[in-house]
Design an enzyme around this catalytic site. Structure first.
Site, PDB file in Angstrom:
ATOM      1  N   ARG A 108      -9.939  -6.161  -3.444  1.00  0.00           N
ATOM      2  CA  ARG A 108      -9.105  -7.272  -2.654  1.00  0.00           C
ATOM      3  C   ARG A 108      -7.619  -6.926  -3.157  1.00  0.00           C
ATOM      4  O   ARG A 108      -6.819  -7.071  -2.698  1.00  0.00           O
ATOM      5  CB  ARG A 108      -9.650  -8.590  -2.629  1.00  0.00           C
ATOM      6  N   GLY A 118     -22.893 -11.540  -0.887  1.00  0.00           N
ATOM      7  CA  GLY A 118     -22.722 -11.587  -2.316  1.00  0.00           C
ATOM      8  C   GLY A 118     -23.630 -12.793  -2.947  1.00  0.00           C
ATOM      9  O   GLY A 118     -24.675 -12.403  -3.913  1.00  0.00           O
ATOM     10  N   SER A 132     -20.262 -22.176   0.344  1.00  0.00           N
ATOM     11  CA  SER A 132     -20.946 -22.207  -0.837  1.00  0.00           C
ATOM     12  C   SER A 132     -21.880 -23.367  -1.057  1.00  0.00           C
ATOM     13  O   SER A 132     -22.977 -23.315  -2.066  1.00  0.00           O
ATOM     14  CB  SER A 132     -19.628 -22.576  -1.816  1.00  0.00           C
ATOM     15  N   ARG A 153     -21.900  -3.359  -5.605  1.00  0.00           N
ATOM     16  CA  ARG A 153     -21.664  -4.536  -6.516  1.00  0.00           C
ATOM     17  C   ARG A 153     -22.556  -5.005  -7.638  1.00  0.00           C
ATOM     18  O   ARG A 153     -23.727  -4.930  -7.300  1.00  0.00           O
ATOM     19  CB  ARG A 153     -21.578  -6.021  -5.608  1.00  0.00           C
ATOM     20  N   SER A 200     -19.486 -16.242 -11.627  1.00  0.00           N
ATOM     21  CA  SER A 200     -20.221 -17.748 -12.021  1.00  0.00           C
ATOM     22  C   SER A 200     -21.242 -17.521 -11.131  1.00  0.00           C
ATOM     23  O   SER A 200     -22.487 -18.542 -11.411  1.00  0.00           O
ATOM     24  CB  SER A 200     -19.288 -18.547 -11.607  1.00  0.00           C
ATOM     25  N   GLN A 201     -21.531 -16.725  -9.967  1.00  0.00           N
ATOM     26  CA  GLN A 201     -22.864 -16.829  -8.967  1.00  0.00           C
ATOM     27  C   GLN A 201     -24.232 -16.308 -10.011  1.00  0.00           C
ATOM     28  O   GLN A 201     -25.319 -16.977  -9.651  1.00  0.00           O
ATOM     29  CB  GLN A 201     -22.713 -15.827  -8.066  1.00  0.00           C
ATOM     30  N   ASP A 256     -10.812 -17.169  -4.510  1.00  0.00           N
ATOM     31  CA  ASP A 256     -10.627 -16.937  -2.945  1.00  0.00           C
ATOM     32  C   ASP A 256      -9.577 -17.154  -2.408  1.00  0.00           C
ATOM     33  O   ASP A 256      -9.297 -17.156  -1.258  1.00  0.00           O
ATOM     34  CB  ASP A 256     -11.995 -17.436  -2.345  1.00  0.00           C
TER      35      ASP A 256
END
Length: 412
Positions: free
Chosen positions: A323, A72, A24, A100, A148-149, A292
């Site tokens: 997931r 991603g 990150s 996605r 948030s990305q 995560d």
């Protein structure tokens, strides 16, 4: 390597682990470096496939296509970077990557003046960026509960807009620590944005980033698997190197979560020492800011016999795989479950109730690195076969070499 057999240790677990660097932090630092014209000194960059993909695509300025594979973060950050720097690029990835969503980010970029065209299904990759002409817009509203990305991608490129950018975040906020990480890294590179989380507003001034030296911290997401290993082992003492006592990473929340699952974490000056302590009888966790970690914690609770309530895991459905479904499928193989008790809002981990079998359980990984690593600590209690273990290359390429320090690892 199609599968690995992990066999429980026959002695107390003692290990020192030099953790992988934070993917990150690395990916953000690479975008900020690119915006200085690649004039920064970046130390301890992640060797994860996602980061190496980012490096390759940023440097290959002449290539017409940027294939992010299954990354991603790389898809979202590079889409914003290529769009607002006026580059013509086709953005694509694996079939799952092209499932996605990216529509919210593209809509925001178009509003700012980016020329972005979908090459397939509306709202999803593949897409093409083809230039930028500022519209003069300096305020945007964007949902804060999807990814948030998107917000981090916009924030990092915003200083290069004529008047900067004010982002109004609508709805519930998710993954605030990741947005905070972005703003703190931007400050390290010379742009001081401000955030009022109560008002849900981020203000980014116009300006330029300053070339700087920046060192990447070790990865707290990767650390979580070692916390689970200690929690499940009969006797364990593991030191994790490269972690900071005050971290930018939201997944450092694993310290408080695993404290309740029987792991004492002590800062050593060069990382954290993990030892065993008494665990709580039950666990309740809101994963909104650290999704995560959910897989790791679910497996740990299931095997330790600790019932748990999870909220804030909705975003797991649009990750490398769904997931939530993947966790459910694999927990059920050894008599545990993750039950959706309030649709898409509250889940409960139902732990193992039957005696632990000596027979190895086979875990499928769904092309998802975190599935492989989250289920590996089962090997502290029983043999486990991890199918397609190479998926760990996405974030922690040396994971299996490190895991050999705590269990027997054989190819099957």
């Amino acid at each position: 390597m199609n599968a690995l057999l992990l066999t429980p240790p026959n002695q107390p677990v003692r290990a020192t682990i030099a953790l992988a660097s934070s993917k990150s932090e690395s990916n953000r630092a690479l975008i900020l470096d690119a915006l200085t014209g690649f004039r920064c000194q970046l130390d301890n960059l992640s060797t994860a496939r996602d980061t190496q993909t980012m490096i390759r695509l940023l440097r290959d300025t002449d290539a017409p296509t940027a294939d992010v594979l299954d990354a991603g973060t790389t898809m979202r950050f590079l889409t914003a970077y290529f769009a607002l720097t006026g580059q013509t690029k086709i953005m694509t990835g694996t079939p799952r990557m092209c499932e996605r969503p990216i529509g919210l980010l593209v809509e925001a970029l178009r509003t700012l003046g980016a020329d972005v065209t979908y090459l397939g299904q509306e709202g999803y990759p593949p897409l093409q960026t083809a230039g930028f002409q500022s519209t003069g817009v300096n305020e945007l509203s964007i949902r804060g509960d999807v990814s948030s990305q998107y917000i981090s991608a916009l924030a990092m490129v915003a200083p290069y807009l004529p008047s900067g950018l004010t982002l109004h975040l609508t709805g519930a906020l998710g993954s605030v620590p990741y947005m905070t990480m972005t703003l703190q890294q931007m400050a390290a590179f010379g742009v001081n944005a401000t955030a009022d989380w109560a008002a849900q507003v981020i203000q980014i001034p116009a300006g330029t980033y300053t070339p700087t030296a920046y060192a990447i911290e070790s990865d707290w997401s990767g650390a979580s698997y070692w916390f689970s290993t200690v929690a499940l082992a009969a006797d364990a003492d593991i030191e994790l190197l490269g972690l900071k006592e005050q971290s930018l990473q939201g997944d450092s929340a694993i310290v408080g979560i695993m404290d309740q699952l029987g792991v004492q974490a002590t800062y050593t000056g060069r990382g954290f020492r993990l030892t065993k302590k008494e665990a709580a009888d039950r666990l309740t966790v809101d994963f909104t800011n650290c999704p995560d970690l959910a897989q790791t914690v679910a497996v740990c609770c299931a095997l330790k016999g600790i019932p748990a309530t999870f909220t804030g895991i909705e975003s797991l459905k649009i990750k490398e795989t769904d997931r939530v479904v993947a966790i459910q499928n694999e927990l059920r193989k050894f008599g545990a479950d993750l039950v959706d008790v309030v649709t898409n809002e509250r889940y409960e981990v139902r732990p193992v109730t039957a005696p632990i079998s000596n027979l190895p359980v086979q875990i499928d990984t769904y092309d998802d690195h975190r599935m492989a690593m989250a289920f590996a600590p089962i090997a502290m209690l029983r043999s486990v076969i991890i199918n397609e273990p190479g998926v760990v290359a996405k974030s922690y390429p040396s994971f299996w070499d490190d895991f050999k320090k705590v269990a027997t690892v054989d190819e099957v």
